[in-house]
Design a protein around this motif. Structure first.
Motif, PDB file in Angstrom:
ATOM      1  N   ALA A 177       0.833  -1.209   0.000  1.00  0.00           N
ATOM      2  CA  ALA A 177       0.000   0.000   0.000  1.00  0.00           C
ATOM      3  C   ALA A 177       0.866   1.256   0.000  1.00  0.00           C
ATOM      4  CB  ALA A 177      -0.924  -0.008   1.209  1.00  0.00           C
ATOM      5  N   ALA A 178       1.877   1.280   0.873  1.00  0.00           N
ATOM      6  CA  ALA A 178       2.761   2.446   0.950  1.00  0.00           C
ATOM      7  C   ALA A 178       3.555   2.623  -0.332  1.00  0.00           C
ATOM      8  CB  ALA A 178       3.707   2.299   2.137  1.00  0.00           C
ATOM      9  N   HIS A 179       3.996   1.514  -0.915  1.00  0.00           N
ATOM     10  CA  HIS A 179       4.791   1.609  -2.141  1.00  0.00           C
ATOM     11  C   HIS A 179       3.941   2.110  -3.308  1.00  0.00           C
ATOM     12  CE1 HIS A 179       7.123  -1.868  -0.103  1.00  0.00           C
ATOM     13  NE2 HIS A 179       7.462  -0.703   0.400  1.00  0.00           N
ATOM     14  N   ILE A 216       1.938   6.801  -6.935  1.00  0.00           N
ATOM     15  CA  ILE A 216       0.890   7.751  -7.311  1.00  0.00           C
ATOM     16  C   ILE A 216       1.243   9.153  -6.837  1.00  0.00           C
ATOM     17  CG2 ILE A 216      -1.549   8.326  -7.091  1.00  0.00           C
ATOM     18  CD1 ILE A 216      -0.948   5.767  -8.724  1.00  0.00           C
ATOM     19  N   GLY A 217       1.792   9.252  -5.626  1.00  0.00           N
ATOM     20  CA  GLY A 217       2.167  10.552  -5.090  1.00  0.00           C
ATOM     21  C   GLY A 217       3.215  11.258  -5.926  1.00  0.00           C
ATOM     22  N   HIS A 218       4.142  10.499  -6.512  1.00  0.00           N
ATOM     23  CA  HIS A 218       5.172  11.119  -7.346  1.00  0.00           C
ATOM     24  C   HIS A 218       4.543  11.780  -8.568  1.00  0.00           C
ATOM     25  CE1 HIS A 218       9.265  11.685  -8.819  1.00  0.00           C
ATOM     26  NE2 HIS A 218       8.837  11.296 -10.010  1.00  0.00           N
ATOM     27  N   LEU A 219       3.567  11.125  -9.162  1.00  0.00           N
ATOM     28  CA  LEU A 219       2.885  11.723 -10.315  1.00  0.00           C
ATOM     29  C   LEU A 219       2.106  12.964  -9.892  1.00  0.00           C
ATOM     30  CD1 LEU A 219       1.593   8.528 -12.152  1.00  0.00           C
ATOM     31  CD2 LEU A 219       3.557   9.961 -12.768  1.00  0.00           C
ATOM     32  N   ALA A 220       1.434  12.884  -8.733  1.00  0.00           N
ATOM     33  CA  ALA A 220       0.669  14.029  -8.247  1.00  0.00           C
ATOM     34  C   ALA A 220       1.589  15.223  -7.974  1.00  0.00           C
ATOM     35  CB  ALA A 220      -0.105  13.647  -6.983  1.00  0.00           C
ATOM     36  N   GLU A 221       2.766  14.968  -7.420  1.00  0.00           N
ATOM     37  CA  GLU A 221       3.724  16.047  -7.143  1.00  0.00           C
ATOM     38  C   GLU A 221       4.192  16.732  -8.414  1.00  0.00           C
ATOM     39  OE1 GLU A 221       6.818  14.145  -4.982  1.00  0.00           O
ATOM     40  OE2 GLU A 221       5.612  13.871  -3.159  1.00  0.00           O
ATOM     41  N   GLY A 223      -6.879  -1.320  -5.983  1.00  0.00           N
ATOM     42  CA  GLY A 223      -7.515  -0.802  -4.770  1.00  0.00           C
ATOM     43  C   GLY A 223      -6.607   0.147  -4.009  1.00  0.00           C
ATOM     44  N   PHE A 224      -5.338  -0.232  -3.841  1.00  0.00           N
ATOM     45  CA  PHE A 224      -4.388   0.642  -3.158  1.00  0.00           C
ATOM     46  C   PHE A 224      -4.186   1.947  -3.931  1.00  0.00           C
ATOM     47  CE2 PHE A 224      -2.121  -3.145  -0.987  1.00  0.00           C
ATOM     48  CZ  PHE A 224      -2.969  -3.043   0.103  1.00  0.00           C
ATOM     49  N   ALA A 225      -4.098   1.842  -5.265  1.00  0.00           N
ATOM     50  CA  ALA A 225      -3.877   3.034  -6.082  1.00  0.00           C
ATOM     51  C   ALA A 225      -5.062   4.001  -5.976  1.00  0.00           C
ATOM     52  CB  ALA A 225      -3.649   2.634  -7.539  1.00  0.00           C
ATOM     53  N   GLN A 226      -6.270   3.463  -5.938  1.00  0.00           N
ATOM     54  CA  GLN A 226      -7.445   4.331  -5.806  1.00  0.00           C
ATOM     55  C   GLN A 226      -7.437   5.027  -4.448  1.00  0.00           C
ATOM     56  OE1 GLN A 226      -8.949   5.111  -8.322  1.00  0.00           O
ATOM     57  NE2 GLN A 226      -9.802   3.436  -9.551  1.00  0.00           N
ATOM     58  N   GLN A 227      -7.069   4.317  -3.405  1.00  0.00           N
ATOM     59  CA  GLN A 227      -6.988   4.937  -2.079  1.00  0.00           C
ATOM     60  C   GLN A 227      -5.915   6.022  -2.051  1.00  0.00           C
ATOM     61  OE1 GLN A 227      -7.322   2.299   1.477  1.00  0.00           O
ATOM     62  NE2 GLN A 227      -7.417   0.644  -0.008  1.00  0.00           N
ATOM     63  N   ALA A 276      -4.898   7.777  -4.598  1.00  0.00           N
ATOM     64  CA  ALA A 276      -5.392   8.916  -5.376  1.00  0.00           C
ATOM     65  C   ALA A 276      -6.333   9.774  -4.538  1.00  0.00           C
ATOM     66  CB  ALA A 276      -6.095   8.408  -6.639  1.00  0.00           C
ATOM     67  N   ARG A 277      -7.220   9.133  -3.784  1.00  0.00           N
ATOM     68  CA  ARG A 277      -8.128   9.895  -2.921  1.00  0.00           C
ATOM     69  C   ARG A 277      -7.352  10.695  -1.888  1.00  0.00           C
ATOM     70  NH1 ARG A 277     -11.278   5.128  -3.388  1.00  0.00           N
ATOM     71  NH2 ARG A 277     -10.510   4.319  -1.391  1.00  0.00           N
ATOM     72  N   SER A 278      -6.298  10.084  -1.333  1.00  0.00           N
ATOM     73  CA  SER A 278      -5.488  10.787  -0.328  1.00  0.00           C
ATOM     74  C   SER A 278      -4.796  12.013  -0.913  1.00  0.00           C
ATOM     75  CB  SER A 278      -4.447   9.840   0.258  1.00  0.00           C
ATOM     76  OG  SER A 278      -5.061   8.763   0.934  1.00  0.00           O
ATOM     77  N   CYS A 279      -4.500  11.958  -2.208  1.00  0.00           N
ATOM     78  CA  CYS A 279      -3.853  13.082  -2.889  1.00  0.00           C
ATOM     79  C   CYS A 279      -4.863  14.080  -3.447  1.00  0.00           C
ATOM     80  CB  CYS A 279      -2.983  12.579  -4.034  1.00  0.00           C
ATOM     81  SG  CYS A 279      -1.544  11.619  -3.528  1.00  0.00           S
ATOM     82  N   GLY A 280      -6.156  13.835  -3.218  1.00  0.00           N
ATOM     83  CA  GLY A 280      -7.185  14.726  -3.737  1.00  0.00           C
ATOM     84  C   GLY A 280      -7.419  14.586  -5.225  1.00  0.00           C
ATOM     85  N   LEU A 281      -7.110  13.421  -5.774  1.00  0.00           N
ATOM     86  CA  LEU A 281      -7.252  13.194  -7.209  1.00  0.00           C
ATOM     87  C   LEU A 281      -8.558  12.472  -7.507  1.00  0.00           C
ATOM     88  CD1 LEU A 281      -3.648  11.894  -8.036  1.00  0.00           C
ATOM     89  CD2 LEU A 281      -4.511  14.248  -8.162  1.00  0.00           C
ATOM     90  N   PRO A 282      -9.072  12.629  -8.718  1.00  0.00           N
ATOM     91  CA  PRO A 282     -10.253  11.848  -9.113  1.00  0.00           C
ATOM     92  C   PRO A 282      -9.886  10.374  -9.256  1.00  0.00           C
ATOM     93  CG  PRO A 282      -9.363  13.063 -10.986  1.00  0.00           C
ATOM     94  CD  PRO A 282      -8.619  13.546  -9.773  1.00  0.00           C
TER      95      PRO A 282
END
Length: 309
Positions: free
Chosen positions: A149-151, A156-161, A183-187, A189-195
């Motif tokens: 999950a963390a990995h 996803i966070g790197h792309l959001a940044e 499932g982890f990627a969707q979670q 994305a939500r944590s990063c405020g992404l659709p």
């Protein structure tokens, strides 16, 4: 002793001038035995000189199990993570007098029974089992702290940044952990405020992959970045984008996962997530042997920044 013949417990006893029981007591460090230090040292010296090694079958009968630990790795789970995990598992088992046997392929009950009947192993482990049993957050490190999950969140966070808000997760046609990763990627994305992320299956062979990516870009033109299930899928995606004359990272960024050596050789070199699981393997070894796992701290995962994001 005849040249080339394996030394036996009887040989060690004869050369040491003691009984076979005494040799066994010394080698097994049996408590409550009145064996002098001089005798113990003499026996151990003879063991070294003769190159004596305990017979595995006899020891298995005595201990109730062999000193073999079996690890099953299902097809599709090979990668840098599994290699470093196996390295840590193997080294820790060896340090504690056990041997690792790795089996690739089917991991079901029939395969396990075949192994159990053949060698009576000390333990049977299944790589990634926690993610296939509905307990995906119970992994070593607690999931979001140092697990898959963390990995995934790091990826996803790197792309959001880098300013990407419309992201797709590229998956292989078949993968044991595809649904868990999504499932982890969707979670994340939500944590990063992404659709919600779009999912994209990139199949083999090359032509099929290019066709799938072309159709995806036609139906989801807003997507500016692809997070891949692993480096293999990332490289198939990059190849498809090149065949479609799509500039990377200008028109579409791509980030891999689990860092194979091929990503660095591609043009442009693949940005990916590197995960060192050696400590996870060592923890698994100690748990299998009933030993303390304190002090084993996994190295944090990190993004290897290259040129596709």
């Amino acid at each position: 002793m005849t040249e080339g013949r394996r030394a036996t417990l009887k040989d060690v006893a004869a050369a040491s001038g003691v009984s076979r029981a005494t040799v066994s007591f010394v080698l097994n460090e049996t408590p409550n035995q009145t064996i002098s230090e001089a005798t113990r040292k003499r026996v151990l010296r003879v063991v070294r000189e003769l190159g004596y090694r305990p017979h595995g079958i006899a020891r298995a009968l005595r201990e109730g199990a062999s000193r073999i630990v079996v690890l099953f790795i299902a097809s599709g789970l090979e990668g840098n993570y599994s290699r470093s995990y196996v390295r840590g598992l193997d080294e820790e088992l060896a340090a504690n007098g056990h041997v690792l046997m790795v089996r690739h392929g089917p991991t079901g009950p029939d395969a396990a029974k075949q192994v159990l009947d053949a060698i009576n192993p000390r333990a049977v482990l299944r790589f990634g089992e926690v993610y296939q049993t509905g307990h995906e957050l119970d992994d070593l490190g607690g999931g979001w702290r140092d697990g898959l999950a963390a990995h995934t969140a790091l990826q996803i966070g790197h792309l959001a940044e880098h300013g990407h808000t419309a992201i797709a997760l590229a998956l292989p046609a078949e993968a044991p952990l595809a649904e868990v990763r999504l499932g982890f990627a969707q979670q994340a994305a939500r944590s990063c405020g992404l659709p919600p992320l779009r999912s994209l299956v990139v199949p083999r062979p090359r032509e099929a992959g290019a066709a799938a990516v072309a159709e995806f870009r036609r139906t989801a033109p807003e997507v500016t970045a692809v997070a891949a299930h692993d480096d293999d899928v990332a490289l198939r995606t990059l190849t498809a984008l090149r065949d479609l004359d799509v500039a990377v990272p200008g028109e579409c960024a791509v980030i891999g996962f689990d860092d194979t050596e091929y990503g660095a050789l591609f043009t442009p070199p693949l940005t990916t997530v590197h995960i060192d699981a050696e400590a996870h393997g060592r923890v698994a070894a100690r748990e299998a042997l009933g030993l303390d796992t304190a002090g084993l701290v996994p190295a944090p995962a990190r993004v290897l920044v290259r040129r596709t994001v």
